[in-house]
Every structure is written in structure tokens, then in C-alpha cells.
Design an enzyme around this catalytic site. Structure first.
Site: not given
Length: 342
Positions: A177, A219
Site C-alpha cells: 500500500e 492497494k
């Protein structure tokens, strides 16, 4: 590393019509959320709130996995059943946040580097024994006139890649992420530029570490103007800029892509996701991994009376999850928001 396990888990995480629910807030973050709705933040109140989410009937129709905090992965229902066991029986993958949070980057004022690699191999082994099937590591990239620096982008990408390699060694799918914060006044063009540079470096580092992309879930942030920008982006602009950016630097064979909401309003995050999936055939599965954009409405209902509002809060949680499930298939419309029964 078992390649087939990693591929199968990643595929399950982005199964058609399903996304990831982020419920990995630390005690400090929960304190802020609970304070906002007038609920005392204790270990028991956090446990009860998580139980409300995890036991929601039918949640597995829209949610493939839930990211948990260390505390939550170790908790149990009021009846004594471990949360990870409850999720697994529902067909929902238990995940775990493993980073130690962003810290000041030395000699780079205003920039952060995420720490937590020390001892990670041993922690992953423990988390796997507790039932975790995937993990998450969040890097934070801020934007202003002079940042991010190349150094900030590089050290965070390097850490993400080392984390991903350790996860795959343990047969745990890494969710990587690199979050581009949207709290500044950057234009959508500046957001595009920074997101592109960040993704480019992340995939370079993943290659260096021999990470299997089919067993990775990205992500990522949407390409969007900062919340303080003079000109705000509309849904079409966000969808077009984000897809253009992803297609430029995300390989087609990655396990899948999910978006963080990053402070967007609930319905705004859903509309953006829908516009991207409605754009036509994409090289990778494109879904969601929202926290506040799914949890917020349910938290407000639950907080009114945590003892008696469990079912009604779960209904709200399911509705928001369903809207994002539809958006992950390009089947959502604003008109559907009027169908809510709460």
C-alpha cells in the site's frame, strides 16, 4: 514459498463482486473514531465493535477478506470463538497489518518512512499460526511544493518490496500500500505525477526482490486532486487519470488491485470505483479495500447503543459493502443509494 497457495489466495481476495474490508485501526486511531461518536475506547469496546463487523450475516457475499490489527487477530467473540476462526468459517480471509507505522525520515523534513521490518519473519510465522492468510504494509507519501523527494519514494518502495518477499516466504499474500495522501492542495495532474513515480519505483523494487506478482495485491490511492485544491476533480477525471496511471506501471499479471478510500466521502469512493470498472475491459481485477468509507455509517448506528444496535449497525455495514461490491463490477448508480432501509 508455495506459488500455488499464493496465487489461489490472491485470486480469492479479488474474486468477482468482492473486496477487502480494512479494520486494522490501531488503538490510537480507534480512540479518535470512538471519541467522534461518544463511545469509550477500551479493549472490550473495540472487541465488541469488531465482533459486530465480523459476525454480520451475509458479509461474505461482498467481502473476501478483512485486514485486522494485532490486537484484533488475538481476540474472540463473546462466546469464546477466535475472530480468525469465525471469518474462516464464513469464507472470509483473515488478514493482518504488520507495519510499525510511519516515522520521520531522517534529513527529509515533512516526509515519512514506514518501519517494522525488524523481526518481521518471526511475526509472520506467528500470525500465520493465528490464521492470517494475507498481510498489509502501508507507506505514506505526502505532497507539497517540494516533496516527495526521490529518497522518500525509494526507501518506502524498498521497504514494501522487502516486506512482500518475507510474506511470500511464509506463504502469506502481501498487500502493498503506497498511499499518496490527498490532504494537500495538489492538482490532479500533480497527484498523477507522484502516483506514477511511486508505482514505478515500487515495481522496480519488487522485481529486485524476486517477488511473485501473481501473489501480490496492490492497494493504491486514486489519482485525485487534494482536498484543499482550488479545483476539485470530478468522477470522470478521477477514473480516467487513475486508469491511465495504473496501465502505465502496473503489470497485467499482478494478482489484483484494490483501492483505499484515503479520506474520500463514502459515496464518492464508491462512485469513483464504479466509473473505473464501467470503463471497459481491464488487465487486472479492480476492487476496493475501504475502511472508513464502509465502516463510518455502521459505527454511527452502533454507537447510539452498542448493546442493542448490533443488528441495525450490521444492516448498514452490509448496505455499504453491497454498494461497493456493485461498483467493483461497474453496476452501481447513485440512484441505488435511495434503496437503503436505514
Amino acid at each position: 514459498m508455495d506459488i500455488e497457495i499464493l496465487k489461489a489466495t490472491a485470486k480469492q481476495m479479488v474474486a468477482t463482486g468482492k473486496g477487502i474490508l480494512a479494520a486494522d485501526e490501531s488503538a490510537a486511531t480507534c480512540q479518535k473514531r470512538f471519541d467522534s461518536v461518544g463511545v469509550p475506547c477500551t479493549e472490550e469496546s473495540r472487541r465488541a465493535y469488531r465482533e459486530m463487523i465480523i459476525t454480520a450475516p451475509g458479509l461474505e457475499e461482498y467481502i473476501s477478506g478483512i485486514i485486522l490489527h494485532d490486537e484484533t487477530l488475538r481476540q474472540k467473540t463473546a462466546d469464546g470463538v477466535p475472530f480468525a476462526e469465525v471469518l474462516s468459517k464464513k469464507g472470509i480471509l483473515p488478514g493482518i497489518k504488520v507495519d510499525a507505522g510511519p516515522k520521520d525520515l531522517a534529513l527529509h523534513p515533512g516526509e515519512k518512512v514506514t518501519e517494522g521490518l525488524d523481526g518481521l519473519r518471526e511475526r509472520l510465522a506467528e500470525y500465520k499460526a493465528l490464521g492470517a492468510r494475507f498481510a498489509k504494509w502501508r507507506a505514506v507519501i505526502s505532497i507539497d511544493a517540494s516533496i516527495p523527494s526521490d529518497a522518500c519514494i525509494h526507501v518506502n518502495a524498498h521497504a514494501l518490496a522487502r516486506y512482500a518477499a518475507l510474506c511470500q516466504e511464509a506463504d502469506i499474500v502481501p498487500m502493498i500500500e503506497p498511499e499518496i495522501l490527498i490532504s494537500g492542495d495538489q492538482t490532479i495532474e500533480r497527484s498523477y505525477e507522484v502516483t506514477l513515480a511511486s508505482l514505478k519505483k515500487v515495481f522496480e523494487e519488487l522485481a529486485v526482490q524476486n517477488v511473485l506478482l501473481e501473489g501480490v495485491i496492490l492497494k493504491t490511492s486514486m489519482v485525485i486532486a487534494g482536498t484543499k485544491a482550488t479545483t476539485q476533480s470530478n468522477v470522470t477525471q478521477v477514473a480516467e487519470a487513475t486508469l491511465r496511471c495504473l496501465k502505465e506501471h502496473v503489470p497485467a499479471h499482478i494478482g489484483g488491485i484494490v483501492f483505499l478510500s484515503g479520506g474520500q466521502a463514502d459515496e464518492q469512493a464508491t462512485a469513483h470505483l464504479n466509473a473505473m470498472n464501467a470503463a471497459g475491459s481491464l488487465p487486472w481485477p479492480l476492487s476496493f479495500s475501504y475502511a472508513r468509507a464502509i465502516q463510518n455509517p455502521a459505527l454511527k448506528v452502533w454507537a447510539q447503543n452498542p448493546a442493542t444496535n448490533i443488528a441495525s449497525a450490521q444492516q448498514v455495514l452490509l448496505f455499504r459493502s453491497k454498494m461497493n461490491s456493485l461498483a467493483s463490477q461497474g453496476k452501481y448508480s447513485d440512484a441505488m443509494e435511495t434503496e437503503r432501509s436505514y
